[in-house]
Design an enzyme around this catalytic site. Structure first.
Site, PDB file in Angstrom:
ATOM      1  N   LYS A  35       0.835  -1.204   0.000  1.00  0.00           N
ATOM      2  CA  LYS A  35       0.000   0.000   0.000  1.00  0.00           C
ATOM      3  C   LYS A  35       0.867   1.252   0.000  1.00  0.00           C
ATOM      4  CE  LYS A  35      -0.425  -0.196   5.038  1.00  0.00           C
ATOM      5  NZ  LYS A  35      -1.340  -0.239   6.198  1.00  0.00           N
ATOM      6  N   ARG A 130     -10.733  -0.198  15.048  1.00  0.00           N
ATOM      7  CA  ARG A 130     -10.439   0.616  13.877  1.00  0.00           C
ATOM      8  C   ARG A 130     -11.269   0.128  12.688  1.00  0.00           C
ATOM      9  NH1 ARG A 130      -4.351   1.256  11.489  1.00  0.00           N
ATOM     10  NH2 ARG A 130      -4.849  -0.867  10.820  1.00  0.00           N
ATOM     11  N   TYR A 244      16.747  30.203   7.721  1.00  0.00           N
ATOM     12  CA  TYR A 244      15.614  30.971   8.216  1.00  0.00           C
ATOM     13  C   TYR A 244      15.662  31.152   9.739  1.00  0.00           C
ATOM     14  CZ  TYR A 244      13.131  30.774   3.737  1.00  0.00           C
ATOM     15  OH  TYR A 244      12.747  30.927   2.423  1.00  0.00           O
ATOM     16  N   MET A 292      11.952  24.607   2.300  1.00  0.00           N
ATOM     17  CA  MET A 292      11.137  23.864   1.338  1.00  0.00           C
ATOM     18  C   MET A 292      11.981  23.024   0.376  1.00  0.00           C
ATOM     19  SD  MET A 292       8.243  25.227  -1.352  1.00  0.00           S
ATOM     20  CE  MET A 292       7.145  25.785  -0.056  1.00  0.00           C
TER      21      MET A 292
END
Length: 346
Positions: A35, A130, A244, A292
């Site tokens: 998955k 669940r 930053y 980023m």
């Protein structure tokens, strides 16, 4: 090039599957959980490698994932869908020959009415709260379901990565009680459950994270290496800051390498000023914040300027990095971004 490279060792991955398979009896089938795009590594390449290694049964989370896997591995392997038969899934399940693990009375009704006679499995809730049928629901429909000949009855362990946790024995006893006397194949264990021993193996096991080099399977081979190119280097004077918000200040003359990777690539900002990268065997501290697209690294102690540095490698596994970030290896793997060039070995 200015893109980081994710090296994926398919030989190590299939070796991990074979090693986990050897931990169970010959009568126990070892499937593979693939998955989340094979835990971020690419469902097509991983799926085909595992088929070649001998895997005949796969599990995905949703029908859409099953469609992608079927397109990659062809018509023969069995593909189970943990999420079951959701509204809108009927055509995908039928056309792609998927086997939903039915989790509720509504799903049972939907599947039996929409695809009468089509394969299915059942998921039971043994305490995780669940997915799956709870004991009273199962008792109400067990006769009808067994008459329809399910492929599999399964449940899922909540605490298998903690071998001494009382929940494991509780769920094992509950699963046995809910399936007593049935001749349908049963499955309870993923990677952690396999490591708990034969009592937890039943007829089929379904390893996931252990295939991809993660804990709790400590003997797994490393499958991924994340190589990040150095774009630029600069010399920073004492008391100058990097990145930053000025979160790192040089205490001495420092050489900084700026590498191409960042939180847009799935690298958590939580490793800022905490993780290391590697030049071969040599650790290099990450300094400043992860941004980023870029990470800054102290390479003052190196006698050369490296072309690239490794964030994931034999010296820093997904679980090592997860410890720094305060998370788990699963999240590190499945967060790996789409900008990486993926290169497959084996």
């Amino acid at each position: 090039m200015a893109t980081s490279v994710l090296h994926i060792d398919l030989t190590a991955l299939t070796d991990n599957w074979r090693a986990l398979d050897r931990l169970t009896a010959p009568s126990v089938e070892t499937a593979a959980v693939i998955k989340a795009d094979a835990y971020g590594l690419g469902v097509a390449k991983v799926g085909r490698a595992l088929v070649k290694a001998g895997v005949k049964k796969f599990f995905v989370a949703a029908a859409e994932e099953g469609v992608a896997l079927r397109a990659a591995i062809g018509p023969s392997p069995w593909i189970g869908v943990f999420g079951g038969h959701m509204a809108g899934d009927t055509d995908m399940i039928a056309d792609m020959h998927l086997v939903p693990m039915l989790n509720s009375l509504d799903q049972i009704t939907r599947h039996f009415e929409a695809l009468p006679g089509a394969p299915f499995g059942i998921q039971l809730d043994t305490g995780m709260n669940r997915l799956g049928l709870e004991a009273p629901e199962w008792e109400a429909v067990k006769g009808l379901v067994i008459k329809a000949r399910p492929d599999l009855i399964m449940s899922h362990l909540a605490c298998a990565d903690e071998p001494d946790h009382a929940m494991n024995a509780h769920q094992l006893a509950t699963f046995r009680e809910m399936t007593e006397g049935l001749t349908v194949p049963r499955a309870l264990s993923a990677t952690g459950g396999i490591l708990l021993g034969p009592d937890y193996h039943f007829d089929l096991v379904r390893p996931g994270i252990g295939l991809y080099g993660g804990l709790p399977y400590e003997d797994s081979k490393a499958v991924v290496r994340l190589e990040c190119p150095v774009i630029q280097t600069r010399d920073v004077a004492p008391n100058e800051t990097v990145g930053y918000s000025n979160t790192w200040t040089a205490e001495a003359p420092t050489r900084i390498a700026t590498i191409s990777a960042g939180y847009a690539d799935g690298i958590s900002r939580k490793i800022s000023n905490a993780a290391v990268l590697f030049d071969g065997d040599t650790p290099c501290p990450l300094v400043g914040r992860v941004s980023m697209d870029l990470i800054t690294v102290d390479i003052t102690h190196l006698d050369h300027v490296p072309k690239s540095l490794d964030l994931l490698c034999a010296h820093q596994t997904v679980d090592d990095l997860a410890d720094v970030a305060g998370t788990i290896g699963y999240e590190i793997l499945t967060s790996l971004g789409g900008r990486y060039l993926r290169r497959y070995i084996g």
